[in-house]
Design a protein around this motif. Structure first.
Motif, PDB file in Angstrom:
ATOM      1  N   ILE A  58       0.838  -1.199   0.000  1.00 14.61           N
ATOM      2  CA  ILE A  58       0.000   0.000   0.000  1.00 14.61           C
ATOM      3  C   ILE A  58       0.876   1.252   0.000  1.00 14.61           C
ATOM      4  O   ILE A  58       1.860   1.333   0.740  1.00 14.61           O
ATOM      5  CB  ILE A  58      -0.930   0.007   1.238  1.00 14.61           C
ATOM      6  N   ASP A  59       0.503   2.238  -0.823  1.00 10.22           N
ATOM      7  CA  ASP A  59       1.228   3.517  -0.849  1.00 10.22           C
ATOM      8  C   ASP A  59       0.736   4.483   0.219  1.00 10.22           C
ATOM      9  O   ASP A  59       1.523   5.267   0.766  1.00 10.22           O
ATOM     10  CB  ASP A  59       1.068   4.186  -2.223  1.00 10.22           C
ATOM     11  N   LEU A  60      -0.564   4.444   0.495  1.00  9.47           N
ATOM     12  CA  LEU A  60      -1.162   5.389   1.442  1.00  9.47           C
ATOM     13  C   LEU A  60      -2.199   4.670   2.288  1.00  9.47           C
ATOM     14  O   LEU A  60      -3.096   4.007   1.767  1.00  9.47           O
ATOM     15  CB  LEU A  60      -1.828   6.550   0.696  1.00  9.47           C
ATOM     16  N   TYR A  61      -2.070   4.819   3.613  1.00  8.69           N
ATOM     17  CA  TYR A  61      -3.030   4.283   4.576  1.00  8.69           C
ATOM     18  C   TYR A  61      -3.630   5.473   5.309  1.00  8.69           C
ATOM     19  O   TYR A  61      -2.896   6.238   5.943  1.00  8.69           O
ATOM     20  CB  TYR A  61      -2.290   3.353   5.543  1.00  8.69           C
ATOM     21  N   THR A  62      -4.945   5.648   5.196  1.00 10.67           N
ATOM     22  CA  THR A  62      -5.603   6.752   5.908  1.00 10.67           C
ATOM     23  C   THR A  62      -6.628   6.201   6.883  1.00 10.67           C
ATOM     24  O   THR A  62      -7.235   5.149   6.657  1.00 10.67           O
ATOM     25  CB  THR A  62      -6.313   7.713   4.937  1.00 10.67           C
ATOM     26  N   ARG A  75       0.661  -1.276  14.044  1.00 11.61           N
ATOM     27  CA  ARG A  75       1.627  -2.247  13.517  1.00 11.61           C
ATOM     28  C   ARG A  75       1.136  -2.863  12.206  1.00 11.61           C
ATOM     29  O   ARG A  75       1.928  -3.132  11.296  1.00 11.61           O
ATOM     30  CB  ARG A  75       1.913  -3.331  14.563  1.00 11.61           C
ATOM     31  N   GLU A  76      -0.172  -3.079  12.096  1.00 15.77           N
ATOM     32  CA  GLU A  76      -0.740  -3.582  10.843  1.00 15.77           C
ATOM     33  C   GLU A  76      -0.597  -2.544   9.727  1.00 15.77           C
ATOM     34  O   GLU A  76      -0.315  -2.891   8.577  1.00 15.77           O
ATOM     35  CB  GLU A  76      -2.211  -3.959  11.022  1.00 15.77           C
ATOM     36  N   ALA A  77      -0.798  -1.279  10.072  1.00 15.85           N
ATOM     37  CA  ALA A  77      -0.600  -0.224   9.076  1.00 15.85           C
ATOM     38  C   ALA A  77       0.836  -0.249   8.566  1.00 15.85           C
ATOM     39  O   ALA A  77       1.087  -0.140   7.357  1.00 15.85           O
ATOM     40  CB  ALA A  77      -0.936   1.135   9.687  1.00 15.85           C
ATOM     41  N   TYR A  78       1.770  -0.386   9.483  1.00 16.41           N
ATOM     42  CA  TYR A  78       3.185  -0.448   9.105  1.00 16.41           C
ATOM     43  C   TYR A  78       3.453  -1.646   8.200  1.00 16.41           C
ATOM     44  O   TYR A  78       4.176  -1.546   7.200  1.00 16.41           O
ATOM     45  CB  TYR A  78       4.045  -0.524  10.370  1.00 16.41           C
ATOM     46  N   ARG A  79       2.852  -2.786   8.526  1.00 12.77           N
ATOM     47  CA  ARG A  79       3.095  -4.009   7.748  1.00 12.77           C
ATOM     48  C   ARG A  79       2.631  -3.864   6.303  1.00 12.77           C
ATOM     49  O   ARG A  79       3.349  -4.238   5.368  1.00 12.77           O
ATOM     50  CB  ARG A  79       2.379  -5.197   8.401  1.00 12.77           C
ATOM     51  N   VAL A  80       1.418  -3.321   6.099  1.00 12.38           N
ATOM     52  CA  VAL A  80       0.854  -3.306   4.742  1.00 12.38           C
ATOM     53  C   VAL A  80       1.428  -2.187   3.879  1.00 12.38           C
ATOM     54  O   VAL A  80       1.365  -2.262   2.648  1.00 12.38           O
ATOM     55  CB  VAL A  80      -0.686  -3.214   4.779  1.00 12.38           C
ATOM     56  N   LEU A  81       1.994  -1.156   4.491  1.00  3.87           N
ATOM     57  CA  LEU A  81       2.553  -0.055   3.707  1.00  3.87           C
ATOM     58  C   LEU A  81       3.863  -0.458   3.044  1.00  3.87           C
ATOM     59  O   LEU A  81       4.664  -1.207   3.593  1.00  3.87           O
ATOM     60  CB  LEU A  81       2.792   1.176   4.592  1.00  3.87           C
ATOM     61  N   LYS A  82       4.065   0.074   1.840  1.00  3.66           N
ATOM     62  CA  LYS A  82       5.346  -0.091   1.166  1.00  3.66           C
ATOM     63  C   LYS A  82       6.405   0.750   1.893  1.00  3.66           C
ATOM     64  O   LYS A  82       6.076   1.750   2.529  1.00  3.66           O
ATOM     65  CB  LYS A  82       5.250   0.390  -0.279  1.00  3.66           C
ATOM     66  N   PRO A  83       7.674   0.384   1.804  1.00  2.00           N
ATOM     67  CA  PRO A  83       8.721   1.296   2.286  1.00  2.00           C
ATOM     68  C   PRO A  83       8.579   2.654   1.597  1.00  2.00           C
ATOM     69  O   PRO A  83       8.426   2.738   0.377  1.00  2.00           O
ATOM     70  CB  PRO A  83      10.011   0.583   1.874  1.00  2.00           C
ATOM     71  N   GLY A  84       8.571   3.702   2.391  1.00  2.00           N
ATOM     72  CA  GLY A  84       8.317   5.039   1.866  1.00  2.00           C
ATOM     73  C   GLY A  84       6.850   5.407   1.863  1.00  2.00           C
ATOM     74  O   GLY A  84       6.486   6.548   1.560  1.00  2.00           O
ATOM     75  N   GLY A  85       5.968   4.428   2.190  1.00  2.00           N
ATOM     76  CA  GLY A  85       4.532   4.679   2.220  1.00  2.00           C
ATOM     77  C   GLY A  85       4.139   5.552   3.393  1.00  2.00           C
ATOM     78  O   GLY A  85       4.856   5.674   4.390  1.00  2.00           O
ATOM     79  N   LYS A 126       0.964  12.026  10.995  1.00  2.00           N
ATOM     80  CA  LYS A 126       1.531  11.313   9.860  1.00  2.00           C
ATOM     81  C   LYS A 126       2.763  10.531  10.286  1.00  2.00           C
ATOM     82  O   LYS A 126       3.487  10.929  11.205  1.00  2.00           O
ATOM     83  CB  LYS A 126       1.892  12.280   8.725  1.00  2.00           C
ATOM     84  N   GLY A 127       2.988   9.436   9.567  1.00  2.00           N
ATOM     85  CA  GLY A 127       4.186   8.646   9.762  1.00  2.00           C
ATOM     86  C   GLY A 127       4.608   8.031   8.446  1.00  2.00           C
ATOM     87  O   GLY A 127       3.754   7.695   7.615  1.00  2.00           O
ATOM     88  N   ILE A 128       5.897   7.910   8.225  1.00  2.00           N
ATOM     89  CA  ILE A 128       6.432   7.360   6.992  1.00  2.00           C
ATOM     90  C   ILE A 128       7.163   6.056   7.316  1.00  2.00           C
ATOM     91  O   ILE A 128       7.983   6.000   8.256  1.00  2.00           O
ATOM     92  CB  ILE A 128       7.397   8.344   6.317  1.00  2.00           C
ATOM     93  N   LYS A 129       6.857   5.017   6.558  1.00  2.00           N
ATOM     94  CA  LYS A 129       7.567   3.750   6.741  1.00  2.00           C
ATOM     95  C   LYS A 129       8.951   3.887   6.133  1.00  2.00           C
ATOM     96  O   LYS A 129       9.105   4.254   4.968  1.00  2.00           O
ATOM     97  CB  LYS A 129       6.811   2.608   6.059  1.00  2.00           C
ATOM     98  N   PRO A 130      10.010   3.640   6.906  1.00  2.00           N
ATOM     99  CA  PRO A 130      11.371   3.854   6.394  1.00  2.00           C
ATOM    100  C   PRO A 130      11.686   2.982   5.190  1.00  2.00           C
ATOM    101  O   PRO A 130      11.185   1.861   5.048  1.00  2.00           O
ATOM    102  CB  PRO A 130      12.256   3.464   7.586  1.00  2.00           C
ATOM    103  N   VAL A 131      12.495   3.517   4.300  1.00  2.00           N
ATOM    104  CA  VAL A 131      13.008   2.771   3.167  1.00  2.00           C
ATOM    105  C   VAL A 131      14.252   2.026   3.617  1.00  2.00           C
ATOM    106  O   VAL A 131      15.158   2.628   4.210  1.00  2.00           O
ATOM    107  CB  VAL A 131      13.340   3.705   1.982  1.00  2.00           C
ATOM    108  N   GLU A 132      14.271   0.734   3.386  1.00  2.00           N
ATOM    109  CA  GLU A 132      15.418  -0.059   3.830  1.00  2.00           C
ATOM    110  C   GLU A 132      16.653   0.313   3.033  1.00  2.00           C
ATOM    111  O   GLU A 132      16.614   0.479   1.815  1.00  2.00           O
ATOM    112  CB  GLU A 132      15.109  -1.563   3.649  1.00  2.00           C
TER     113      GLU A 132
END
Length: 314
Positions: free
Chosen positions: A191-195, A211-221, A306-312
């Motif tokens: 997922i690119d965007l979780y609202t 934690r589920e939001a973090y899991r489904v988001l793409k890195p950078g999401g 807002k929060g951004i999932k880090p890019v590995e």
């Protein structure tokens, strides 16, 4: 900052008595009509808050479902009461701040589109705005969204409303009955965007949902949340509480014949973590938060987090 026009109705309602210190129990009687009678938590049972009540975690989901089944058809009216009518402006600003469908490429055909997930979004209020912005502002016709809600009644309302949009019965709009704490059908990093707007305060386990939001988001999401929050001005806070606890349940009783659901919704706002605490919960889930982590709206009556999932790193 709250305008004079938005403060004025609050001031007129200030003469109402505020029962917030008395921890009202109006909801329990209505809940018993639709659901099983409230249980007394056993000593080894996990508990959570349902408004000002402490209930078993296993009970909260059913009781929240009862509330939203009751208010599904009057959801906008409910938010009008809770926000003094300005929730529509907040939602418009929320979507603009996300800028869905944007691309770093100057070539529109190179924009692959965003895959978006709107949680607790049953009526489509946020989802339709996101699609409008992505398609008309950012010219991203391939951007798509899934509206997810645990309550089928809310999704039914969203499906009806979608018929008034150009997105009805198209592959860019889908609906999903799911619990935000366990999105089993959504793959990791997809997922690119979780609202989530005006919904997360009703979740039983907010940390698990994050934690589920973090899991489904793409890195950078991007995780983006719009929720009622802590009013920062003491005078506005006092007046808003008088309005919330004194007027809103009474209006719910007079207009919708349902005082109990509106009483719970008011109490749920009071129990929701304030800005700093919720920011820290987002960070604990693994997100990077930009700036201080939130933006207050109308003096903190609502806030955007807002929060951004880090890019590995490779």
């Amino acid at each position: 900052m709250a305008s004079r026009s938005s403060i004025r109705p609050l001031l007129r309602s200030a003469k109402l008595q505020c029962p917030c210190a008395q921890a009202p129990r109006y909801f329990s009687r209505t809940a018993q009509r639709a659901d099983a009678p409230p249980q007394q938590p056993s000593s080894n049972e996990r508990t959570t808050h349902f408004g000002f009540e402490t209930v078993p975690e296993t009970e909260k989901e059913a009781r929240v479902a009862g509330v939203f089944s009751n208010v599904a058809t009057s959801y906008d009216t409910m938010n009008d009461f809770m926000s003094l009518g300005i929730h529509r402006l907040w939602k418009d600003y929320f979507v603009r701040s996300i800028n869905p469908g944007s691309s770093s490429s100057t070539n529109p055909s190179a924009n692959p589109g965003w895959r978006m997930l709107d949680i607790a979004g049953g009526t489509g209020d946020i989802a339709f705005r996101l699609l409008d912005h992505a398609h008309t502002i950012n010219h991203s016709p391939s951007s798509s969204i899934t509206i997810s809600d645990i309550n089928p009644s809310m999704l039914t309302e969203g499906r009806k409303r979608s018929l008034q949009t150009p997105y009805a019965n198209s592959p860019i709009l889908s609906f999903l009955v799911a619990n935000a704490e366990s999105l089993d059908t959504i793959p990791d990093n997809s997922i690119d965007l979780y609202t989530v707007a005006f919904g997360i305060r009703n979740f039983t386990d907010k940390d698990k949902a994050l934690r589920e939001a973090y899991r489904v988001l793409k890195p950078g999401g991007l995780f983006a949340c719009l929720e009622f929050s802590g009013v920062t001005n003491p005078l506005l806070d006092a007046v808003y509480k008088r309005w919330s606890f004194g007027a809103i349940p009474l209006i719910g009783q007079l207009v919708a014949g349902d005082r109990a659901s509106y009483q719970y919704l008011v109490e749920s706002i009071e129990r929701f973590p304030k800005q700093e605490e919720f920011r820290d919960m987002i960070k604990a889930a693994g997100f990077i938060v930009p700036g201080k982590g939130w933006e207050d709206l109308t003096g903190g009556i609502a806030a955007i987090h807002k929060g951004i999932k880090p890019v590995e790193k490779s």
